[in-house]
Scaffold this active site. Structure first.
Site, PDB file in Angstrom:
ATOM      1  N   GLU A 105       0.968   2.717  -3.689  1.00 22.26           N
ATOM      2  CA  GLU A 105       0.271   2.598  -4.744  1.00 22.26           C
ATOM      3  C   GLU A 105      -0.940   1.526  -4.934  1.00 22.26           C
ATOM      4  OE1 GLU A 105       1.496   1.330  -9.649  1.00 22.26           O
ATOM      5  OE2 GLU A 105       2.924   2.118  -8.064  1.00 22.26           O
TER       6      GLU A 105
ATOM      7  N   ASP B 273      -3.692  -0.276  -7.500  1.00 18.90           N
ATOM      8  CA  ASP B 273      -3.553  -0.705  -8.869  1.00 18.90           C
ATOM      9  C   ASP B 273      -4.845  -1.289  -9.405  1.00 18.90           C
ATOM     10  OD1 ASP B 273      -1.174   0.531  -9.146  1.00 18.90           O
ATOM     11  OD2 ASP B 273      -0.056  -1.422  -8.936  1.00 18.90           O
TER      12      ASP B 273
ATOM     13  N   GLU C  28      -5.239  -2.810 -13.280  1.00 24.39           N
ATOM     14  CA  GLU C  28      -4.566  -3.008 -14.453  1.00 24.39           C
ATOM     15  C   GLU C  28      -5.463  -3.941 -15.450  1.00 24.39           C
ATOM     16  OE1 GLU C  28      -0.182  -1.817 -14.480  1.00 24.39           O
ATOM     17  OE2 GLU C  28      -0.435  -3.832 -13.800  1.00 24.39           O
TER      18      GLU C  28
END
Length: 281
Positions: free
Chosen positions: A107, A109, A111
């Site tokens: 993953e 990310d 955010e």
């Protein structure tokens, strides 16, 4: 899923080396390349040419979408305008992930953690490899990300992962397997995801500030998305040059608020092994 009068996403994206799909995309039809993951009517496409997308969060649900295809390496650019005003407890996302049901997922990310009115957003970045994460770096921004669209980019090639904002690098996470450090997402294809959801148990100042539902519904906006999967793309050899290295140092000196590689309280015995090399980015 989207209604039959559904509309099209206006986003700008470059992602690469897809197995079993065409090798190049333009800023294409959202219905051909993406699908809604949750939220029903809380995802809306609008504007001339059906090229603007909004996600809404209310007391019942947020919303999200993902790519139908999976990708291995490339560059992703997406324009996002975040929730204005009091956004405490909300999380707006833009990320890549492989199949999480395996317990060994990869993953990458971005955010965006909301805050009380007048306080800056926190940009949270993380990298997972084979189900292991905890490689967080967090930043504030040098502008208000709710006033205008800004371009958030992920460059992912066999050498590095780079996070950029308006082409200014925030972070570089390198592949150090030549130093015997086997922590880098490189084998699993990943889908592109975006979402808006509520996480007031941790998102804003460690959960101390809760979502003010009297301010709902909350909205985040996405546009300018393009996919180019050319194996000869500039992303393959992308790295820091003198100017971008200078910009990276400026960002990390003035706007970084958390770096796992300096968190001795968390890693009291030993920092993750890549940290001893990271200072040379």
């Amino acid at each position: 899923m989207f209604s039959s009068n559904g509309k099209m996403l206006k986003l700008v994206m470059v992602v690469a080396l897809v197995v079993g799909v065409p090798t190049a995309y333009g800023a294409g039809d959202f219905h051909s390349e993406f699908e809604q993951t949750f939220g029903d009517h809380r995802l809306q496409i609008s504007g001339p040419g059906n090229k603007d997308l909004s996600l809404t969060l209310d007391q019942y649900s947020g919303a999200g979408f993902r790519s139908k295809n999976e990708y291995l390496y490339g560059r992703i650019d997406m324009q996002i305008k975040l929730i204005p005003g009091d956004s405490a407890g909300t999380v707006t996302t833009f990320y890549l992930t492989s199949d999480q049901s395996t317990g060994k997922h990869d993953e990458i990310d971005f955010e965006f953690l909301g805050n009380a009115s007048g306080q800056p957003y926190t940009v949270h970045t993380n990298v997972f490899s084979q189900g292991q994460g905890s490689r967080e770096q967090q930043f504030h921004l040098w502008f208000d990300p709710s006033k205008n669209y800004h371009t958030y980019s992920i460059v992912w090639n066999p050498k590095l992962i780079m996070f950029l904002v308006d082409n200014t690098p925030l972070r570089v996470f390198r592949n150090y397997e030549n130093h015997g450090i086997m922590f880098f997402p490189k084998n699993q294809r990943q889908r592109i995801y975006a979402s808006l959801w509520e996480a007031d148990d941790w998102a804003t100042q460690g959960g101390r500030i809760k979502t003010d539902w009297s301010k709902a519904p909350f909205k985040a906006y996405y546009r300018n998305f393009n996919i180019d999967t050319s194996p000869n793309g500039a992303w393959m050899n992308h790295d820091l040059d003198a100017n971008s290295r200078k910009r990276l140092k400026w960002v990390q000196k003035n706007y970084m608020i958390y770096n796992y590689c300096t968190d001795w309280k968390r890693y009291s015995q030993n920092l993750p092994p890549e940290c001893k090399h990271a200072k040379h980015n």
